[in-house]
Design an enzyme around this catalytic site. Structure first.
Site, short mmCIF file in Angstrom:
data_model
loop_
_atom_site.label_atom_id
_atom_site.label_comp_id
_atom_site.label_asym_id
_atom_site.label_seq_id
_atom_site.Cartn_x
_atom_site.Cartn_y
_atom_site.Cartn_z
N ASN A 9 2.80 6.33 -5.53
CA ASN A 9 3.62 6.19 -4.33
C ASN A 9 4.46 7.46 -4.24
O ASN A 9 5.42 7.61 -4.98
CB ASN A 9 4.50 4.94 -4.44
CG ASN A 9 5.44 4.81 -3.25
OD1 ASN A 9 5.37 5.58 -2.30
ND2 ASN A 9 6.33 3.83 -3.31
N TRP A 10 4.05 8.34 -3.36
CA TRP A 10 4.75 9.63 -3.27
C TRP A 10 6.12 9.50 -2.62
O TRP A 10 6.90 10.43 -2.63
CB TRP A 10 3.91 10.63 -2.47
CG TRP A 10 2.64 11.08 -3.12
CD1 TRP A 10 2.14 10.67 -4.34
CD2 TRP A 10 1.72 12.05 -2.61
NE1 TRP A 10 0.96 11.33 -4.60
CE2 TRP A 10 0.67 12.18 -3.55
CE3 TRP A 10 1.67 12.82 -1.44
CZ2 TRP A 10 -0.40 13.06 -3.36
CZ3 TRP A 10 0.59 13.68 -1.26
CH2 TRP A 10 -0.42 13.80 -2.21
N LYS A 11 6.38 8.38 -1.96
CA LYS A 11 7.62 8.17 -1.23
C LYS A 11 7.82 9.33 -0.23
O LYS A 11 6.84 9.85 0.28
CB LYS A 11 8.79 7.99 -2.19
CG LYS A 11 8.49 6.89 -3.22
CD LYS A 11 9.64 6.47 -4.06
CE LYS A 11 9.20 5.36 -5.02
NZ LYS A 11 10.29 4.86 -5.84
N HIS A 97 7.92 -2.69 -0.28
CA HIS A 97 8.59 -1.94 -1.35
C HIS A 97 10.09 -2.23 -1.30
O HIS A 97 10.67 -2.38 -0.23
CB HIS A 97 8.31 -0.44 -1.18
CG HIS A 97 8.71 0.33 -2.38
ND1 HIS A 97 10.02 0.66 -2.66
CD2 HIS A 97 7.97 0.80 -3.43
CE1 HIS A 97 10.06 1.31 -3.82
NE2 HIS A 97 8.83 1.40 -4.31
N GLU A 99 12.55 -0.36 -1.62
CA GLU A 99 13.33 0.59 -0.82
C GLU A 99 13.28 0.22 0.65
O GLU A 99 14.25 0.38 1.39
CB GLU A 99 12.81 2.02 -1.06
CG GLU A 99 13.23 2.51 -2.44
CD GLU A 99 12.26 3.47 -3.11
OE1 GLU A 99 11.43 4.08 -2.42
OE2 GLU A 99 12.33 3.60 -4.35
N GLU A 169 7.68 -4.72 -9.26
CA GLU A 169 8.55 -3.57 -9.48
C GLU A 169 9.99 -4.05 -9.62
O GLU A 169 10.67 -4.24 -8.60
CB GLU A 169 8.45 -2.60 -8.30
CG GLU A 169 7.06 -2.05 -8.08
CD GLU A 169 7.09 -0.70 -7.36
OE1 GLU A 169 6.53 0.24 -7.91
OE2 GLU A 169 7.68 -0.61 -6.28
N GLY A 175 12.92 4.46 -10.53
CA GLY A 175 13.59 5.76 -10.48
C GLY A 175 14.77 5.90 -11.42
O GLY A 175 15.55 6.84 -11.31
N SER A 215 9.54 3.36 -13.27
CA SER A 215 9.63 4.33 -14.38
C SER A 215 8.43 4.27 -15.31
O SER A 215 8.56 4.52 -16.51
CB SER A 215 10.94 4.17 -15.15
OG SER A 215 12.04 4.40 -14.30
N GLY A 236 5.81 6.03 -9.12
CA GLY A 236 6.60 6.85 -8.20
C GLY A 236 6.67 8.29 -8.70
O GLY A 236 5.73 9.07 -8.54
N GLY A 237 7.77 8.61 -9.35
CA GLY A 237 8.03 10.00 -9.79
C GLY A 237 6.86 10.66 -10.49
O GLY A 237 6.53 11.82 -10.19
P1 13P Z 1 9.32 5.35 -10.19
O1 13P Z 1 8.01 5.40 -10.91
O2 13P Z 1 9.81 6.69 -9.73
O3 13P Z 1 10.34 4.57 -10.97
O4 13P Z 1 9.07 4.53 -8.83
C1 13P Z 1 8.37 3.34 -8.90
C2 13P Z 1 8.08 2.91 -7.52
O5 13P Z 1 8.97 2.55 -6.77
C3 13P Z 1 6.68 2.93 -7.08
O6 13P Z 1 6.52 2.29 -5.87
#
Ligand code: 13P
Length: 255
Positions: A9-11, A97, A99, A169, A175, A215, A236-237
């Site tokens: 997930n590149w966000k 998600h 967010e 999640e 994050g 994470s 994510g990251g």
């Molecule tokens: P991180 O891997 O950066 O914690 O993010 C997870 C995430 O929200 C994937 O959708």
């Protein structure tokens, strides 16, 4: 048999040019792993979808959007419909998600509509659930996740539900560098599978892929994926670096 999946997930990261480069790099690295038993997905910003789908080999990497509209079409300035996502050649959409739930007010009712639009357009849905820290500390995490499943998804028929991938999640792990322990992940994933089995039966539950997100990185993926009910990850990251992401794919292929 449920699918093993590693989804990035590149966000809101990467310009179009950077995204194309990253997609190409991911495609090359994953292809080199010969990890054909793992479904690899990259979730890019909307504007990347049409180009990124052309740059990757669909047998190696599938492409996901990170959202879609509740409505079919019309006067909804700035929105992107599920049909538009599908028209780019993308096969997946990430919905619910945390967010989007917390910053953009996405409720269960909104998500029911988005899931319906996605399925109408033959998109596979990666549906996110997870509790915030206060809910875990109050030992309400199982109730919260169950309610997100029941209210967001359980209006679907068993046939429709077969197009859903669930991503657990925990919000406190997203994050933050603070990953759920392997035991915490397994415990919640087994619980989710039980809740799905109660609604749709054991066969459907056994065929549902449940991903862990929060994470998850090149160092801890191996331990997380060793758990029976952890079918992969939503990353994510660490999905923003082709090298780290491919290590995570390799970890998934191993088990
Ligand atoms: P991180 O891997 O950066 O914690 O993010 C997870 C995430 O929200 C994937 O959708």
């Amino acid at each position: 048999m449920r699918k093993k999946i590693v989804a990035g997930n590149w966000k809101m990261n990467k310009t179009l040019q950077e995204g194309i480069e990253l997609a190409k790099e991911v495609n090359a690295k994953v292809k080199g792993l010969n990890a054909s038993q793992v479904k690899v997905i990259i979730g890019t910003p909307f504007i990347h979808l049409a180009e990124v789908t052309k740059q990757v080999d669909p047998a190696v990497v599938s492409v996901a959007a990170q959202n879609c509209a509740t409505e079919v079409s019309g006067a909804f300035t700035g929105e992107i419909s599920a049909a538009m996502v599908a028209s780019t050649g993308s096969q997946y959409v990430i919905l619910g998600h945390s967010e989007r739930r917390s910053y953009y007010g996405e409720t269960d009712e909104i998500l029911v509509k988005k899931v319906a639009r996605a399925l109408e357009n033959k998109l596979e849905v990666i549906f996110c659930v997870g509790e915030v820290l206060a809910e875990r500390e109050a030992e309400k995490h199982f109730d919260v996740v169950k309610s997100q499943l029941v209210n967001g998804l359980f209006n679907l028929s068993a046939d429709e539900f077969s197009h859903i991938v669930i991503a657990y999640e925990p919000v406190w792990a997203i994050g933050t560098g603070k990953t759920a322990t392997s035991a915490q992940a397994q415990e919640m994933h087994a619980f989710i599978r039980k809740v799905v089995a109660e609604k749709y039966g054991k066969e459907v539950a056994d065929n549902t892929s449940i991903l862990y997100g929060g994470s998850c990185n090149a160092k801890n993926a191996d331990e997380l994926f060793a758990n029976e009910d952890v079918d992969g990850g939503l990353i994510g990251g660490a999905s923003l670096k082709a090298e780290d992401f491919s290590i995570i794919v390799a970890a998934r292929a191993k088990h």
